[in-house]
Design a protein around this motif. Sequence first.
Motif, PDB file in Angstrom:
ATOM      1  N   UNK B  34       0.695  -1.316  -0.183  1.00 19.33           N
ATOM      2  CA  UNK B  34       0.070   0.074   0.114  1.00 19.33           C
ATOM      3  C   UNK B  34       1.028   1.322  -0.021  1.00 19.33           C
ATOM      4  N   UNK B  35       1.927   1.043   0.693  1.00 20.56           N
ATOM      5  CA  UNK B  35       2.953   2.269   0.872  1.00 20.56           C
ATOM      6  C   UNK B  35       3.589   2.381  -0.423  1.00 20.56           C
ATOM      7  N   UNK B  36       4.139   1.189  -0.803  1.00 19.16           N
ATOM      8  CA  UNK B  36       5.234   1.047  -1.692  1.00 19.16           C
ATOM      9  C   UNK B  36       4.106   1.973  -3.180  1.00 19.16           C
ATOM     10  N   UNK B  37       3.175   1.354  -3.366  1.00 20.12           N
ATOM     11  CA  UNK B  37       2.447   1.712  -4.522  1.00 20.12           C
ATOM     12  C   UNK B  37       2.395   3.458  -4.304  1.00 20.12           C
ATOM     13  N   UNK B  38       1.819   3.755  -3.384  1.00 20.97           N
ATOM     14  CA  UNK B  38       1.541   5.338  -2.928  1.00 20.97           C
ATOM     15  C   UNK B  38       2.831   6.231  -3.303  1.00 20.97           C
ATOM     16  N   UNK B  39       3.933   5.650  -2.769  1.00 18.57           N
ATOM     17  CA  UNK B  39       5.167   6.172  -3.099  1.00 18.57           C
ATOM     18  C   UNK B  39       5.653   6.277  -4.465  1.00 18.57           C
ATOM     19  N   UNK B 240      -6.698  -5.734   0.959  1.00 25.72           N
ATOM     20  CA  UNK B 240      -5.389  -6.510   1.015  1.00 25.72           C
ATOM     21  C   UNK B 240      -5.265  -7.287   0.100  1.00 25.72           C
ATOM     22  N   UNK B 241      -6.554  -8.074  -0.055  1.00 26.85           N
ATOM     23  CA  UNK B 241      -6.741  -8.884  -1.224  1.00 26.85           C
ATOM     24  C   UNK B 241      -6.229  -8.723  -2.394  1.00 26.85           C
TER      25      UNK B 241
END
Lengths: 185, 325, 171
Positions: B34-39, B240-241
Motif C-alpha cells: 500500500x505504501x510502496x504503491x503510493x510512493x 489487502x486481497x
Amino acid sequence: MEIAFYLAAIVAVAATARVISCANAVHALLYLIVSLLSVAIVFYTLGAPFAAALEVIVYAGAIMVLFVFVIMMLNLNQETVARERSWLAPRVWIGPGVLGVVLIGVLAVALASGGSMGNVDSTPLMAERIGMTMFGPYVLIVELAAFVLLGALVVAAHLGRDDRDVAEEKRVAAARGRRHPGGEQ
Amino acid sequence: MFGFSTDTLIDFAFTAFETIAILLAVVIAAALLIWVERRLLGVWQDRYGPNRVGPFGILQVAADMIKIFFKEDWIPPFADKAVFVIAPAIIMFTTLMAFAVVPFTETIGVVDLNIGILFVLAMSSLGVYSVILAGWSSDNKYALLGGMRTAAQMISYEVFMGLSLLGVVLLAGSFDLRAIVESQAGMWNVIPQFPAFVIFFIAGIAEIHRAPFDLPEAEQELTAGYHTEYSGMKFGMFFVGEYLGIVLISCLTTVLFFGGWLGPILPGFVWFALKAGFFICFFVLLRAATVRPRYDQLMAFGWKILLPIALVNVAITGAVVVAMA
Amino acid sequence: MLSVLRTIWMTLMHTFRKRDTVLYPEEKPYLPPRYRGRIVLTRDPDGAERCVACNLCSVACPVDCISVVKAEDESGRWYPETFRINFSRCIYCGYCEEACPTYAIQLTPDFEMGEFDRQNMVYEKSDLTISGVGKRPGYNFYRVAGMAVGGKDKGEAENEAAPIDVKTLLP
C-alpha cells in the motif's frame, strides 16, 4: 487421509441436502459450490489430484459462476423465497423421498454384495495416465464430446453475431472523430 | 491411526511454523505494498506521496490499519448478511491458499503439490466468488454491475491464463512449480515462451482486476463497483486481497517464466525477491501509465487477440516438444 | 498497442523529473506581495488608524463577512467602534481592499490561519489592526481629504485650494 476423506464426504452430503432444502436460490447455489469442493477433496484423497483440480477449476470455478451469474440477474426477493418455502411443504417430499430411498437401497445392496470399493491412499493418478486413457481406449467418446462442444460453439457464435451495419458505424465514428480534432493522434 | 511418533510431531511443528511464517511474510508484504504503491505513484506523477509517518512514511501502513480498524463496520440493512460477511474473506482465503504452492527458494515453500499450477488456477477461479457475491449481496445497482463485469472478465481471462501456462507445463513436463523452476536452469522460460509470458501477465492483471483492467471497480462509472457498500475491516480485506493478488501474480511470473530463485552469486531468496519486486513495481507503473479500456474492448481483446495467440503458442510448443523428444 | 508501450515508457521516465510539489511546512512556498490572504487593518504614517468606518468594504463583500459599527471622536473624525471579519466565511476575493477609499483594509500574503474552534475564526478589530502602513507607505487619508477634521480646516489639505466663498462676487 482417511479422516479427510470421511469429513469431506460428510460435508458433501450435508451441503447437498441443504441445496435441496434451501429456499433462497443463491444460498442453495453456494451450498452446491461447497458440495463440489468437498467432492474435489474426496477425489484428491482417492488418489486423483488431477480430477480434483479440474473439478474445482471447471465445475466450481467456471460453471457455477455462470449459474450464480444468471440467478443474480433474476432479481429474486423475499416473495420468491416465501413461494419457494411453500413449495417445500412436507407432502411434496413424499415422492422424491421414496425414489431416493429406493436408490439408496439398491446402492446398499450392491455394496453389501461386495463390489470393489477402491481404497483411500492409492497411488496418485496423474495427467499422463489420464491422457493415455482418454486418447487410447476412449478416443471415440472424446471425439464425440468435441463434436458436441464444437456445435455449441458454432451456435453461440451464431446467436451472438453482430448484425449492425458496419459502414454506417464507420460513418458515425468518422463524424465523431471530426468533432474532436486531434483526439486520435 | 493417532499414534504420532516424536519425529512426525517435530515435522508437523516445523511445517506449521514455516507455513505461518510464509503466510505472515506475504501478508505483511502485501500491506507494505500500500505504501510502496503510493510512493511509486508519487514518483511517476512528480510528487512525493506519503512521507510523514515514520522514516520515508513507511509507517503509513500502520496508520492506515489503525484507521480502518476503528471505522464503523457497517452492514447495510438491505444486504444479505451471511453472504455479505463471507465475500471479503473468500478473496483473502483463496489468494493465501494459492501461495501455499509457490516455491520461494530450493527449501522455502509450504508444500510441493504435483498439481501446483492447477491448484493456483483453481484458487484464482474460486476468487471470482468473492467479487461476484459481494456485488450480489450488497443489493446495490453499482455493486451488482461490478460483480457481473467481474464474473465475465475473470472467467474469460482464466481461459487465457490456463492456456498460456500450458506451454510452460509442456516444456517442464510437470505441473509442479518446483519442477518448473528447476527445468529453467539452462534458459528462462521467458525466451522460448515470450507470447505466453505476455498473455499470462495481461491475464494476471485482469484476474486480480488491477488497473488498467479494473472495470469491476471503475470509479467513474460504478462509484466503487462491488465494494461500494463495504466499510471498515471488510473493505480492508478486499484491499489487502488485491495487493495479495499483485504479489501472487508477480511471484508466479517469476516462478513460471523467470527462473524463480535461480541466479548467480546472490542467494536464491534475494534473486526471487528481486524478480518478484520488479514485477510488483511494473504493476504500479501500469496503474500510473495506462487508461482503462471500455468493457467490450476488454472482452474483444481477450477473445480475439489473446485466445488465438495462446492456442497457436500451445500448438507450436507441443509440436516442438514432440519433435525434440 | 505501441502507444500503450510509449505511454508506459514516458511515465517511467518521470522517475528522473523534478518534483512539482514542495514539502510544505518545512519548505514555504513563495507568496507574492499582492497575494490575497489574511486581511489586516493598517494605520497611517502618523500611527492613527486609517479606517473611517465608511462601510464600503462591508457592502462590497460578496459573502457579508465584514461587520463595521461607526463611531465619531470629539474632533469629528470617524472611526470603527467594532470591526469584525468572520474568516470562516471570507473567500479572500479582495473586493474589500478595492472598495476601501483610505487603503485601510488590505490583504496580506499569509494563509496559515487554521483553528480548531470555529469561533476563533472571527477576528475583532484588535486582531486585525497592525501597527504599520502595509502596502501604501506615506498615505494619510485625512491629510489629502477635503474634510474638516481635528484641527485641520477645509482647504488645508495637501494639494487643496482654499474653499471658494460663494457669498461674494469678487474673484
